[in-house]
Design a protein around this motif. Structure first.
Motif, mmCIF file in Angstrom:
data_model
loop_
_atom_site.group_PDB
_atom_site.id
_atom_site.type_symbol
_atom_site.label_atom_id
_atom_site.label_comp_id
_atom_site.label_asym_id
_atom_site.label_seq_id
_atom_site.Cartn_x
_atom_site.Cartn_y
_atom_site.Cartn_z
ATOM 1 N N PHE A 92 -18.952 -26.363 -35.447
ATOM 2 C CA PHE A 92 -17.716 -25.624 -35.185
ATOM 3 C C PHE A 92 -16.484 -26.461 -35.540
ATOM 4 O O PHE A 92 -15.511 -25.956 -36.105
ATOM 5 C CB PHE A 92 -17.652 -25.200 -33.721
ATOM 6 N N VAL A 100 -15.999 -26.442 -39.242
ATOM 7 C CA VAL A 100 -15.392 -25.180 -39.680
ATOM 8 C C VAL A 100 -13.875 -25.210 -39.450
ATOM 9 O O VAL A 100 -13.077 -24.894 -40.346
ATOM 10 C CB VAL A 100 -16.021 -23.986 -38.935
ATOM 11 N N PHE A 141 -18.089 -18.445 -36.627
ATOM 12 C CA PHE A 141 -18.391 -18.797 -35.238
ATOM 13 C C PHE A 141 -19.471 -17.908 -34.628
ATOM 14 O O PHE A 141 -20.543 -18.401 -34.254
ATOM 15 C CB PHE A 141 -17.115 -18.736 -34.387
ATOM 16 N N LEU A 169 -23.490 -18.736 -34.261
ATOM 17 C CA LEU A 169 -23.960 -18.854 -32.883
ATOM 18 C C LEU A 169 -25.160 -17.939 -32.642
ATOM 19 O O LEU A 169 -26.127 -18.322 -31.969
ATOM 20 C CB LEU A 169 -22.832 -18.509 -31.914
#
Length: 284
Positions: free
Chosen positions: A7, A10, A219, A223
């Motif tokens: 994350f 990103v 995201f 996930l």
């Protein structure tokens, strides 16, 4: 930890590239766009998801950051537990397992492995299988499809959180477009006024599209993939238990039955043959 690092990569890549192109970070702060996208996605999630799956999704999302439920030592404990049970059944007969199966919380064998004992799904699976082996003359080819059915049901329930999050991820770009369209509506209403204000509204509308796509693909989608991988990893222990019990029912001695089970484990958590053999010598 790897999820958090991903994350951060990103965020750093997107924000770093934007700033490197001389973008202004303050322009990206559009709280009302976040309200539209996040609120619509949450509402759609609640509409299309049973309450049990909602709770499971929250639990699984928090749990995925901790890594797989079962580590290398935990798999060793599960195999050792099955070995103890099968070894006792071999020496004293399956009826000797009746008290352990009916009251696993009070069983001294299960008590040797507290983490396994605390996993009621796994304990139920083990005791249900043994109950059939104790109370009937069921054949391996009759028990196997029943166990497969149970495993399929458990796996489907474990995958439900990842599936609903995948749907949310698929919908986020669309909600980003909704936010963008509403931003354009606001922009059209401000035409004729200050050109700076009009430009700000256009920027806010574009940020809505940007956020929807970023949240979906950067995201929520990843996930959901992590939750799916976690569910697959956590199902391996059930497969190992099933393999050991079926091998025992086919007439193999406990050590050979456990070797069948060991072979089903992924290489990163599978104990070496020599180490496993040595460990079993310490088990009653």
């Amino acid at each position: 930890m790897l999820i958090i690092i991903g994350f951060l990569v990103v965020i750093a890549s997107v924000v770093g590239g934007y700033l490197g192109a001389h973008g202004k970070l303050a322009v990206l702060w559009q709280p009302y766009e976040v309200v539209i996208i996040g609120g619509a996605a949450l509402g759609a999630f609640l509409v299309g998801t049973p309450m049990k799956v909602v709770k499971d999704t929250l639990k699984a999302t928090l749990g995925v950051f901790k890594g797989p439920q079962y580590k290398r030592q935990d798999y060793l404990d599960v195999l050792s537990l099955i070995y103890e049970l099968l070894n006792k059944a071999r020496r004293e007969g399956f009826m000797a397992l009746e008290d352990h199966v009916e009251r696993p919380a009070e069983s001294p064998i299960f008590a040797n492995y507290p983490k396994v004992q605390a996993d009621h799904h796994l304990v139920d699976f083990i005791t249900d299988c043994l109950r059939l082996m104790i109370g009937s003359n069921i054949e391996p080819h009759e028990l196997e499809p029943l166990l497969e059915l149970e495993l399929d049901k458990h796996h489907a329930e474990a995958l439900a959180p990842s599936q609903v999050l995948t749907k949310v991820a698929d919908g986020l770009p669309g909600f980003g477009i909704v936010a963008a369209v509403l931003g354009i509506v606001v922009t059209m209403g401000s035409i004729g006024g200050d050109i700076v204000e009009v430009g700000g509204h256009v920027a806010a509308a574009l940020v809505g599209t940007f956020l929807g796509i970023l949240l979906g693909y950067g995201f929520v989608g990843p996930l959901a993939a992590a939750l799916e991988a976690r569910a697959d990893q956590d199902s391996r222990v059930f497969e190992a238990v099933k393999t050991a019990l079926l091998a025992c029912l086919r007439g193999y001695n406990p050590k050979i039955a456990l070797e069948f089970a060991r072979k089903t484990l992924p290489t990163e958590v599978r104990p070496a043959f020599a180490d496993f053999e040595q460990h079993l010598k310490t088990v009653k």
